[in-house]
Design a protein around this motif. Structure first.
Motif, PDB file in Angstrom:
ATOM      1  N   TYR A   9      14.330 -28.918  12.325  1.00 27.31           N
ATOM      2  CA  TYR A   9      13.096 -29.448  12.929  1.00 27.31           C
ATOM      3  C   TYR A   9      13.141 -29.338  14.450  1.00 27.31           C
ATOM      4  O   TYR A   9      12.118 -29.203  15.108  1.00 27.31           O
TER       5      TYR A   9
ATOM      6  N   ARG B 144       6.673 -23.707  16.604  1.00 24.99           N
ATOM      7  CA  ARG B 144       6.488 -24.376  15.318  1.00 24.99           C
ATOM      8  C   ARG B 144       5.380 -23.727  14.485  1.00 24.99           C
ATOM      9  O   ARG B 144       5.504 -23.613  13.267  1.00 24.99           O
TER      10      ARG B 144
ATOM     11  N   SER C  82      11.863 -27.691   7.650  1.00 22.83           N
ATOM     12  CA  SER C  82      11.698 -28.578   8.814  1.00 22.83           C
ATOM     13  C   SER C  82      10.830 -29.780   8.452  1.00 22.83           C
ATOM     14  O   SER C  82      11.020 -30.873   8.979  1.00 22.83           O
ATOM     15  N   ARG C  83       9.883 -29.590   7.514  1.00 20.42           N
ATOM     16  CA  ARG C  83       9.069 -30.730   7.075  1.00 20.42           C
ATOM     17  C   ARG C  83       9.931 -31.729   6.280  1.00 20.42           C
ATOM     18  O   ARG C  83       9.736 -32.942   6.366  1.00 20.42           O
TER      19      ARG C  83
ATOM     20  N   PHE D  84      11.655 -33.700   8.797  1.00 16.54           N
ATOM     21  CA  PHE D  84      10.733 -34.704   9.353  1.00 16.54           C
ATOM     22  C   PHE D  84      10.687 -35.941   8.446  1.00 16.54           C
ATOM     23  O   PHE D  84      10.717 -37.082   8.916  1.00 16.54           O
TER      24      PHE D  84
END
Lengths: 230, 281
Positions: free
Chosen positions: A153, A160, A171-172, A175
């Motif tokens: 992330y 991005r 990366s989500r 998050f």
């Protein structure tokens, strides 16, 4: 029942004063900025400052005294300490940055030296997904996944918007892990604060603190009957 | 009831619910977790004249949260001193708030009348504030006597027999850090930093918010850790007394029930008003 002030021990007087300070601080919740609140805040800040000042002064005296017995290392520290005061004059302000640079440099070096073993090498070494305990394996996998996806992330070398595909999805997930982590951290912090508030309340319901509580309740009731609050 | 008073009344009820266990403990059954048992067993297992170093990094504002752990663990150590298993305890702090916090804990402990029975210099030593924080910790790890030449009262540590033979942190048998907040310098300097020459048991009494930071060092670097309130109430149970941690655990539990009750009641009122055609505010 009257409060027998003359019969109170030192410890009880302390509790009484303590309760008074607590309720004066909390009076802000009911009445906003008021004289009781201001007095309590000023007393607290003044005492904190004086305790800190006394502790620092004691330390300077005790740590500087070795100079008298020939420990000249302490003399360097004393000189560097005094140099921080050079900031009070614009002509010598630049020199006051030197002791700060020494402190920051030494602190960083010591921190980094200590970090490599316990915080980096040891952390990478402990991960195993194929132990005897399936639950522990799952935990280790989750820790690994959280570490990797959270790092992903924070890759700033790629925009991005152009992540897309697998990298974007991972990366989500990172998050989401962060959100869970921050939520758990906030929850823990909140419980800690709640405990401290509840703990403070303990002196308000015990002798002799409850006399102060009773007076506060009477004052609030009178104020409410007169039209009340802020 | 006027709508603007509803919040105030709920807060007032909440305070009353929280305060009740502080006046009189409710006697809620507290189950002892494996983490607490592990911690207790490490302290209880001290023997052969062990010397314990306790670092007090408890803040004033966090005393009610964290201080109970200090009290419980120090009580246990002092019991071990009286039993002859532990030679003594050395207390120090790299927090300027430490010297203010210790008297609070001593005041609570004085009720058990255990502290006064210790002989200063041979059974316990109070080093006071050791300035420099992480720099001081790193320095203590390598050269304890050079970093802390005197105790809190200015007595040279050479004159304190409890500290005979202590030249570095590694010479202690157990190091306990009571940590309120998120500092991780102790893990850096006193776990695997080669300079520490570590062969001691390293344990944490950490604030609730620090648990997440401490967990990543567990179990290979930190032998055991204890969080305040709930876990400390378990420790109090193991020691056989009900202290403030037990009351605070019950207060938290009571507040949680109160919160759940509020949600249920508010939801019930909402649906009642909605189904009866009124305003579902």
């Amino acid at each position: 029942m009257m409060l027998p002030l003359a019969e109170l021990t030192y410890s009880q007087m302390e509790s009484l004063f303590y309760s008074l300070i607590i309720l004066s601080c909390w009076s802000w919740l009911y009445k906003g900025d008021n004289p009781l609140y201001k007095i309590a805040v000023n007393i607290t800040l003044g005492l904190a400052l004086s305790v800190g000042f006394k502790a620092s002064l004691d330390t300077i005296i005790s740590k500087s005294s070795p100079i008298l017995t020939g420990n000249y290392g302490a003399l360097i520290a004393l000189v560097l300490g005094l140099m921080t005061w050079l900031r009070f004059s614009s002509a010598t302000r630049e020199l006051s940055y030197w002791p700060l640079a020494v402190v920051a440099g030494a602190g960083t070096a010591i921190g980094v030296k200590g970090a490599i073993g316990p915080m980096i090498l040891a952390q990478t070494r402990t991960v195993s997904w194929h132990g005897a305990n399936m639950l522990a394996n799952m935990n280790e996998f989750l820790i690994w996944l959280a570490a990797i996806t959270t790092i992903l992330y924070f890759i700033f070398t790629i925009k991005r918007e152009s992540y897309g595909g697998v990298l974007g999805g991972l990366s989500r997930i990172g998050f989401a892990f962060m959100a869970v982590g921050f939520g758990a951290y906030f929850g823990s912090m909140f419980l800690g604060w709640l405990t401290n508030v509840t703990g403070l309340g303990s002196s308000l319901v015990k002798y002799p603190g409850y006399f102060v509580t009773a007076i506060a309740i009477v004052l609030v009731v009178v104020d409410v009957l007169r039209g009340g609050a802020k | 009831m006027k709508a603007e008073y509803e919040d105030s009344i709920i807060y007032l009820l909440g305070i009353m619910v929280a305060v009740l266990p502080l006046v009189h403990t409710l006697g809620v059954a507290i189950e002892i977790s494996p983490d607490t048992t592990e911690y207790y067993n490490y302290v209880d297992g001290l023997k052969d004249g062990a010397i314990v170093y306790v670092e007090l990094y408890t803040g004033i504002r966090g005393w009610f949260e964290q201080g109970q752990s200090d009290v419980a663990v120090l009580k246990h150590i002092i019991n071990k001193i009286h039993a002859g298993d532990v030679r003594g305890v050395v207390i120090g702090t790299t927090s300027p708030e430490g010297p203010v916090v210790l008297p609070f804990s001593l005041k609570v402990m004085a009720g058990a009348n255990v502290w006064d029975e210790l002989e200063y210099g041979t059974q316990f030593v109070w080093l006071g504030w050791i300035p420099g924080f992480e720099t001081a910790q790193a320095s203590m790890a390598q050269d304890f006597r050079g970093t802390v030449p005197t105790d809190k009262f200015g007595t040279p540590i050479d004159d304190l027999s409890l500290l005979d033979g202590i030249t570095k942190m590694g010479d202690f048998d157990m190091v306990i850090v009571s940590l309120y907040g998120g500092q991780d310098a102790y893990q850096r300097q006193w776990t695997r930093n080669p300079s520490a020459g570590r062969n001691y048991i390293f344990m944490f009494d950490c604030g609730i918010s620090h648990r997440t930071a401490a967990m990543s060092f567990y179990p290979e670097q930190i032998q055991a850790f204890m969080t305040p309130v709930r876990q400390t109430s378990e420790y109090e149970k193991l020691l056989g007394y009900k202290g403030l941690a037990t009351s605070l655990t019950e207060a938290q539990l009571a507040l949680q029930f109160f919160g759940i009750g509020l949600i249920i009641v508010a939801t019930g009122i909402y649906w009642y008003r909605r189904l009866s055609g009124g305003e579902a505010r």
